[in-house]
Design a protein around this motif. Structure first.
Motif, PDB file in Angstrom:
ATOM      1  N   GLY A 611       0.821  -1.212   0.000  1.00 20.10           N
ATOM      2  CA  GLY A 611       0.000   0.000   0.000  1.00 20.10           C
ATOM      3  C   GLY A 611       0.846   1.248   0.000  1.00 20.10           C
ATOM      4  O   GLY A 611       0.550   2.231  -0.698  1.00 20.10           O
ATOM      5  N   ILE A 612       1.903   1.244   0.815  1.00 26.00           N
ATOM      6  CA  ILE A 612       2.806   2.397   0.864  1.00 26.00           C
ATOM      7  C   ILE A 612       3.424   2.641  -0.502  1.00 26.00           C
ATOM      8  O   ILE A 612       3.507   3.783  -0.985  1.00 26.00           O
ATOM      9  N   MET A 613       3.859   1.578  -1.156  1.00 24.57           N
ATOM     10  CA  MET A 613       4.513   1.716  -2.456  1.00 24.57           C
ATOM     11  C   MET A 613       3.530   2.155  -3.534  1.00 24.57           C
ATOM     12  O   MET A 613       3.873   2.931  -4.426  1.00 24.57           O
ATOM     13  N   LYS A 614       2.287   1.697  -3.449  1.00 28.22           N
ATOM     14  CA  LYS A 614       1.295   2.115  -4.437  1.00 28.22           C
ATOM     15  C   LYS A 614       0.962   3.590  -4.264  1.00 28.22           C
ATOM     16  O   LYS A 614       0.743   4.316  -5.249  1.00 28.22           O
ATOM     17  N   ASP A 615       0.931   4.052  -3.016  1.00 24.99           N
ATOM     18  CA  ASP A 615       0.686   5.483  -2.781  1.00 24.99           C
ATOM     19  C   ASP A 615       1.839   6.306  -3.343  1.00 24.99           C
ATOM     20  O   ASP A 615       1.619   7.386  -3.935  1.00 24.99           O
ATOM     21  N   LEU A 616       3.054   5.839  -3.155  1.00 22.36           N
ATOM     22  CA  LEU A 616       4.211   6.524  -3.711  1.00 22.36           C
ATOM     23  C   LEU A 616       4.101   6.585  -5.225  1.00 22.36           C
ATOM     24  O   LEU A 616       4.349   7.632  -5.846  1.00 22.36           O
ATOM     25  N   ALA A 617       3.714   5.480  -5.839  1.00 22.48           N
ATOM     26  CA  ALA A 617       3.568   5.433  -7.288  1.00 22.48           C
ATOM     27  C   ALA A 617       2.505   6.411  -7.768  1.00 22.48           C
ATOM     28  O   ALA A 617       2.660   7.073  -8.812  1.00 22.48           O
ATOM     29  N   ALA A 618       1.419   6.510  -6.997  1.00 22.41           N
ATOM     30  CA  ALA A 618       0.344   7.428  -7.384  1.00 22.41           C
ATOM     31  C   ALA A 618       0.833   8.865  -7.371  1.00 22.41           C
ATOM     32  O   ALA A 618       0.490   9.673  -8.259  1.00 22.41           O
ATOM     33  N   ARG A 619       1.630   9.232  -6.362  1.00 25.26           N
ATOM     34  CA  ARG A 619       2.131  10.603  -6.291  1.00 25.26           C
ATOM     35  C   ARG A 619       3.102  10.888  -7.442  1.00 25.26           C
ATOM     36  O   ARG A 619       3.088  11.954  -8.050  1.00 25.26           O
ATOM     37  N   LEU A 620       3.960   9.891  -7.731  1.00 26.21           N
ATOM     38  CA  LEU A 620       4.946  10.095  -8.803  1.00 26.21           C
ATOM     39  C   LEU A 620       4.285  10.155 -10.173  1.00 26.21           C
ATOM     40  O   LEU A 620       4.814  10.779 -11.100  1.00 26.21           O
ATOM     41  N   SER A 621       3.151   9.504 -10.333  1.00 20.61           N
ATOM     42  CA  SER A 621       2.479   9.493 -11.635  1.00 20.61           C
ATOM     43  C   SER A 621       1.980  10.871 -12.047  1.00 20.61           C
ATOM     44  O   SER A 621       1.709  11.109 -13.231  1.00 20.61           O
ATOM     45  N   THR A 622       1.844  11.773 -11.054  1.00 21.58           N
ATOM     46  CA  THR A 622       1.343  13.122 -11.364  1.00 21.58           C
ATOM     47  C   THR A 622       2.459  14.082 -11.746  1.00 21.58           C
ATOM     48  O   THR A 622       2.210  15.219 -12.124  1.00 21.58           O
ATOM     49  N   VAL A 623       3.699  13.587 -11.626  1.00 19.11           N
ATOM     50  CA  VAL A 623       4.836  14.457 -11.936  1.00 19.11           C
ATOM     51  C   VAL A 623       4.843  14.751 -13.438  1.00 19.11           C
ATOM     52  O   VAL A 623       4.694  13.848 -14.268  1.00 19.11           O
ATOM     53  N   GLU A 624       5.043  15.982 -13.802  1.00 17.33           N
ATOM     54  CA  GLU A 624       5.069  16.390 -15.197  1.00 17.33           C
ATOM     55  C   GLU A 624       6.425  16.988 -15.566  1.00 17.33           C
ATOM     56  O   GLU A 624       7.335  17.058 -14.735  1.00 17.33           O
ATOM     57  N   ASN A 625       6.484  17.436 -16.811  1.00 17.93           N
ATOM     58  CA  ASN A 625       7.704  18.100 -17.323  1.00 17.93           C
ATOM     59  C   ASN A 625       8.930  17.186 -17.249  1.00 17.93           C
ATOM     60  O   ASN A 625      10.027  17.630 -16.933  1.00 17.93           O
ATOM     61  N   LEU A 626       8.713  15.882 -17.547  1.00 18.96           N
ATOM     62  CA  LEU A 626       9.835  14.939 -17.573  1.00 18.96           C
ATOM     63  C   LEU A 626      10.250  14.676 -19.021  1.00 18.96           C
ATOM     64  O   LEU A 626       9.467  14.825 -19.958  1.00 18.96           O
ATOM     65  N   LYS A 627      11.499  14.246 -19.204  1.00 20.86           N
ATOM     66  CA  LYS A 627      12.021  14.024 -20.548  1.00 20.86           C
ATOM     67  C   LYS A 627      11.314  12.843 -21.220  1.00 20.86           C
ATOM     68  O   LYS A 627      10.950  11.865 -20.562  1.00 20.86           O
ATOM     69  N   PRO A 628      11.156  12.882 -22.555  1.00 19.27           N
ATOM     70  CA  PRO A 628      10.572  11.730 -23.274  1.00 19.27           C
ATOM     71  C   PRO A 628      11.548  10.548 -23.277  1.00 19.27           C
ATOM     72  O   PRO A 628      12.762  10.720 -23.085  1.00 19.27           O
ATOM     73  N   ILE A 629      11.029   9.377 -23.528  1.00 20.73           N
ATOM     74  CA  ILE A 629      11.833   8.143 -23.440  1.00 20.73           C
ATOM     75  C   ILE A 629      12.056   7.592 -24.837  1.00 20.73           C
ATOM     76  O   ILE A 629      11.117   7.449 -25.619  1.00 20.73           O
ATOM     77  N   ASN A 630      13.322   7.271 -25.135  1.00 19.64           N
ATOM     78  CA  ASN A 630      13.705   6.647 -26.408  1.00 19.64           C
ATOM     79  C   ASN A 630      13.987   5.171 -26.143  1.00 19.64           C
ATOM     80  O   ASN A 630      14.978   4.832 -25.489  1.00 19.64           O
ATOM     81  N   PHE A 631      13.115   4.301 -26.659  1.00 20.05           N
ATOM     82  CA  PHE A 631      13.260   2.862 -26.407  1.00 20.05           C
ATOM     83  C   PHE A 631      14.568   2.302 -26.966  1.00 20.05           C
ATOM     84  O   PHE A 631      15.048   1.272 -26.501  1.00 20.05           O
ATOM     85  N   LEU A 710       4.439   3.639 -14.584  1.00 17.64           N
ATOM     86  CA  LEU A 710       4.844   5.039 -14.480  1.00 17.64           C
ATOM     87  C   LEU A 710       5.517   5.536 -15.767  1.00 17.64           C
ATOM     88  O   LEU A 710       5.118   6.516 -16.352  1.00 17.64           O
ATOM     89  N   MET A 711       6.612   4.910 -16.159  1.00 13.81           N
ATOM     90  CA  MET A 711       7.441   5.336 -17.290  1.00 13.81           C
ATOM     91  C   MET A 711       7.830   6.804 -17.140  1.00 13.81           C
ATOM     92  O   MET A 711       7.573   7.651 -18.000  1.00 13.81           O
ATOM     93  N   LYS A 712       8.460   7.145 -15.982  1.00 12.98           N
ATOM     94  CA  LYS A 712       8.892   8.500 -15.694  1.00 12.98           C
ATOM     95  C   LYS A 712      10.427   8.557 -15.658  1.00 12.98           C
ATOM     96  O   LYS A 712      11.066   7.811 -14.910  1.00 12.98           O
ATOM     97  N   MET A 713      10.998   9.438 -16.491  1.00  8.23           N
ATOM     98  CA  MET A 713      12.440   9.664 -16.430  1.00  8.23           C
ATOM     99  C   MET A 713      12.727  10.755 -15.405  1.00  8.23           C
ATOM    100  O   MET A 713      12.173  11.855 -15.479  1.00  8.23           O
ATOM    101  N   MET A 714      13.577  10.420 -14.446  1.00  8.71           N
ATOM    102  CA  MET A 714      13.896  11.348 -13.362  1.00  8.71           C
ATOM    103  C   MET A 714      15.393  11.403 -13.139  1.00  8.71           C
ATOM    104  O   MET A 714      16.113  10.458 -13.461  1.00  8.71           O
ATOM    105  N   PRO A 715      15.852  12.533 -12.527  1.00 11.16           N
ATOM    106  CA  PRO A 715      17.248  12.543 -12.089  1.00 11.16           C
ATOM    107  C   PRO A 715      17.473  11.389 -11.107  1.00 11.16           C
ATOM    108  O   PRO A 715      16.660  11.171 -10.202  1.00 11.16           O
ATOM    109  N   ALA A 716      18.544  10.660 -11.308  1.00 11.39           N
ATOM    110  CA  ALA A 716      18.764   9.477 -10.475  1.00 11.39           C
ATOM    111  C   ALA A 716      20.246   9.192 -10.353  1.00 11.39           C
ATOM    112  O   ALA A 716      21.054   9.528 -11.231  1.00 11.39           O
TER     113      ALA A 716
END
Length: 803
Positions: A611-631, A710-716
């Motif tokens: 449940g904790i991890m799903k809540d985290l995923a839900a918050r991250l899914s709203t993040v915008e302005n991320l770079k597009p992904i090249n497969f 998610l498919m979110k590119m983030m600084p990591a």
């Protein structure tokens, strides 16, 4: 034939019984003979008289009989000599005159004539004569006491010689010094015997005890024997005649043969024969030599020419195209085959063997071979080995023979000093075996690859496999050994050492491990080959070698740059206990820089509350302005292929490409956090004690957290620390940051068998949710997690990225 007498009265009967006047009518043998009958010594009526001067006409012919004539109970008889054509028949007893012939025993002589109508010389001390003057025929037959002797006693006839004005014919068995013939119709000339149909036997004049008396026998041949040329010529009357060699236990079929009287030999020949062939190379011309030895299974071959030597008791066959033995064809060096007594075939030297003769997969040369039956042979020789570049090497075959299914097999051995190469890229020594039904060659030994890459030790790899010389693919197991039984591998390996300074990544390609316990980051198994277009040694399954998009691992060593490249499943070489990090991606070792880089998709499975991890995923899914992904720059498709299947991998890629998202997380990813685009490089900074793999880029992509896509590119940033495995304590740190500035840092460390996850974040919702959980809920058997505000963990982690 009758005798007429004058009438006799009974009153005079007694006085006239001793002599009766009369006339003999002899059925045309003689003219009427006026001669008184008297009582002969055998108490029969008869007479004994002599012909008048000039003799009597004989059988109504021009012949004259001038000698004594007797009539008694033995018939009409006479004495004297019959001269007919070139013959003289001198009676050894009285002739018997029959209505159509004169018969009797006589000394017979025929005088030779060489010109015109030829006559041979013939003699017999006693012959049975039958003279038929009206037919102008005189027959002289042998008797049990004497045969007819021809050609100065070089030939003797047990039969009949028939004398006519046109020469002498005959019938019966003729014996020569070393041979016999039999015919119903001989024609005799001054020095020759001819017969349209005859049999011929050659005597075994050098017979040993127990041997057959015959050396050669032929039937139904046309014979022409010359005592002037000292030879006999024989031609078959039915295409080919059956010829037997009893001493040799062989038979053959030949059109013609020659007998050389004084050389103790025969020359045999089979007329020209058009070979009938089909595309498969099957020669349908028939064999004409056959073994009759009971243990040779009708061994047979074709030879258009042959010689039989009576002294050597041997058949010398010539122009033999090959011997078809079981599945093989044996080509002799000289096209000669020698058959000794008892069907013993002389061994061959420098022969050639093709096996099998239909597929022609294998060829042996310089063969020394002994043939002992139609399905039995053994020998030694050389195998011409042509590699993919058509370079030729000869392999010594110590044994070439047949197996129990009558398939040709061969075996040999190659020594290290032979410097043999499967191809210019692969050295080899060990055993070699060939089965004629299989186009591949079986090798059981060791190979070593040829390259000039200094950082890659070359070891001998033990293997056993069937190889195609034109496409060398050597089987490679996950656990390989050299000939000394030491572990070798191909791939990227951690050096496992209690000395921190010695912990480092090192490359291998059929190289020994420094220590058997060294963890392997990436390797591959399947088959080893050299790709000349790519200029690299490659290891993978056969399917992946053909199509790199197939599932499985792939490792290659580029022979010019000496770089090591791999793709597939990656084992970070670290033990994280109940937390698992599965990775798929590509790896590369650069010999120039000595560095190793990885581009990974990592699946991190950990027992954090869903449940904790799903809540985290839900918050991250709203993040915008991320770079597009090249497969094309990530390894997600390859990872899903490894963990699931091609259909699932294609579906996620297609959905994201079209709509910028995918709806469903594959079941294989639902219980983990999956990160792709995770690029790492080897880290062995001498200023720190930490050794391991560190992020080489500043971003990564969170694919999903549990079942939330998610498919979110983030600084990591990430660091996976390698620790000497006997000390325990493998560790990793993972941090990602949202554009709004929220940081998430996961610090995980093993202490012996227990792993602890420290979560440092300024996401209060996540932090509070973890803190609110009871401690026992955050703990499993060997895993524990907690949220902490102690920034030392993050600070220590970030220092690793300082230049």
């Amino acid at each position: 034939m009758n005798q007429r007498t004058d009438p006799v009265t009974t009153s005079r009967l007694h006085s006239t019984l001793s002599r009766l006047k009369g006339e003999l009518t002899s059925a045309g043998i003689f003219p009427k003979i006026m001669e008184d009958l008297k009582i002969m010594p055998d108490f029969s009526f008869g007479f004994s008289t002599r012909t008048p001067e000039g003799g009597y006409e004989f059988y109504g012919t021009k012949a004259k009989y001038d000698n004594k004539i007797l009539l008694s109970n033995n018939g009409l008889q006479g004495a004297g000599v019959i001269n007919f054509v070139q013959s003289t028949s001198e009676a050894t007893s009285l002739w018997s005159f029959l209505p159509d012939s004169t018969i009797g025993y006589a000394k017979f002589t025929n005088r030779p004539v060489e010109s015109g109508i030829e006559f041979p010389d013939v003699e017999s001390p006693e012959a049975y004569i039958s003279y038929q003057p009206k037919q102008s025929v005189l027959r002289a037959s042998s008797t049990p006491k004497a045969e007819l002797s021809f050609f100065k006693a070089e030939a003797k006839l047990r039969g009949t010689a028939i004398v006519t004005q046109n020469g002498i014919r005959g019938t019966g068995l003729m014996s020569f010094n070393k041979a016999t013939t039999v015919s119903d119709n001989y024609r005799f000339y001054r020095w020759d015997i001819k017969a349209d149909t005859a049999g011929f036997n050659l005597k075994n004049t050098y017979a040993e005890p127990g041997e057959n008396a015959l050396a050669f026998a032929a039937e139904n041949v046309k014979a022409d024997i010359s005592f002037k040329k000292r030879e006999g010529n024989f031609v078959s009357n039915k295409g080919t005649s059956l010829i037997k060699f009893p001493i040799n236990q062989y038979q053959c079929r030949m059109d013609k043969f020659q007998w050389f009287m004084d050389k103790d030999e025969m020359q045999l020949e089979k007329g020209s024969e058009s070979d009938v062939s089909i595309d498969a190379g099957l020669d349908l011309a028939q064999p004409n030599f056959f073994s009759t030895h009971p243990k040779q299974d009708s061994l047979q071959f074709r030879a258009p020419k042959a010689k039989y030597d009576l002294k050597q008791k041997s058949l010398f066959c010539d122009k033999v195209p090959y011997l078809e033995i079981a599945d093989a064809r044996i080509y002799t060096d000289s096209m000669k085959v020698t058959i000794r007594k008892n069907a013993k075939m002389e061994p061959f030297t420098n022969a050639r063997i093709v096996a099998n003769y239909i597929t022609k997969y294998h060829n042996f040369v310089k063969v020394n071979v002994e043939v002992t039956g139609r399905r039995a042979y053994s020998g030694t020789g050389e195998y011409p080995y042509y590699d993919k570049d058509s370079a030729l090497t000869y392999i010594i075959m110590k044994r070439i023979t047949l197996d129990t299914s009558f398939q040709t097999i061969a075996s040999g051995a190659i020594d290290t000093k032979d410097e043999f190469k499967l191809s210019k890229e692969f050295d080899y020594y060990g055993k070699v075996a060939i089965n004629a039904s299989n186009p591949l060659i079986a090798f059981e030994g060791a190979t070593r690859i040829n390259h000039t890459c200094e950082n890659f030790e070359r070891s001998w790899l033990s293997f056993s496999a069937q190889l195609d010389p034109k496409n060398i693919q050597i089987p490679v197991a996950e656990k390989m050994k050299n000939l000394d039984g030491q572990a070798i591998t191909a791939g990227i390996v951690w050096r496992n050492s209690a000395m921190v300074d010695s912990i480092a990544i090192y490359p291998t390609f059929l190289s020994k491990l420094v220590q058997p316990s060294d963890p392997i980051i990436m390797t591959a198994s399947g088959y080893l080959q050299y790709n000349p277009l790519a200029k690299e040694f490659q290891i993978a399954s056969k399917e992946k070698l053909l199509n790199r998009s197939e599932k499985g691992n792939f490792i290659s060593l580029h022979t010019e740059s000496c770089s090591l490249n791999g793709e597939g499943v990656v084992n970070l070489g670290m033990d994280y206990g109940d937390l698992t990090v599965d990775a798929v991606g590509v790896a590369k070792y650069d010999q120039t820089s000595g560095s190793t880089t990885l581009n990974l998709t990592a699946r991190i499975s950990m027992a954090i509350d869903k449940g904790i991890m799903k809540d985290l995923a839900a918050r991250l899914s709203t993040v915008e302005n991320l770079k597009p992904i090249n497969f094309n720059q990530i390894t997600l498709s390859e990872a899903i292929l490894q963990w699931s299947d091609q259909k699932t991998a294609d579906k996620i890629k297609s959905d994201y490409t079209i709509s910028g998202e995918f709806k469903k997380v594959p079941a294989e990813l639902e219980t983990a956090m999956v990160i792709t685009g995770l690029k790492l490089e080897s880290f062995d900074n001498p200023n720190t004690e930490e050794k391991g793999l560190i992020s080489s880029t500043s971003s990564a992509i969170i694919v999903n957290i549990f079942d939330k896509p998610l498919m979110k590119m983030m600084p990591a940033k990430a660091f996976f620390q390698q620790v000497y495995n006997e000390a325990g304590g493998d560790r990793f740190g993972l941090m990602f940051t949202t554009p709004s500035g929220l940081q998430y840092y996961f610090d995980y460390q093993m202490v012996k068998k227990d792993g602890t996850m420290k979560i440092v974040t300024d996401d209060q919702d996540l932090s509070n949710a973890i803190i609110a959980m009871k401690e026992e809920k955050r703990k499993t058997k060997n895993f524990y997690y907690e949220a902490t505000t102690q920034s030392i963990y993050l600070s220590k982690f970030l220092r690793l990225f300082e230049k």
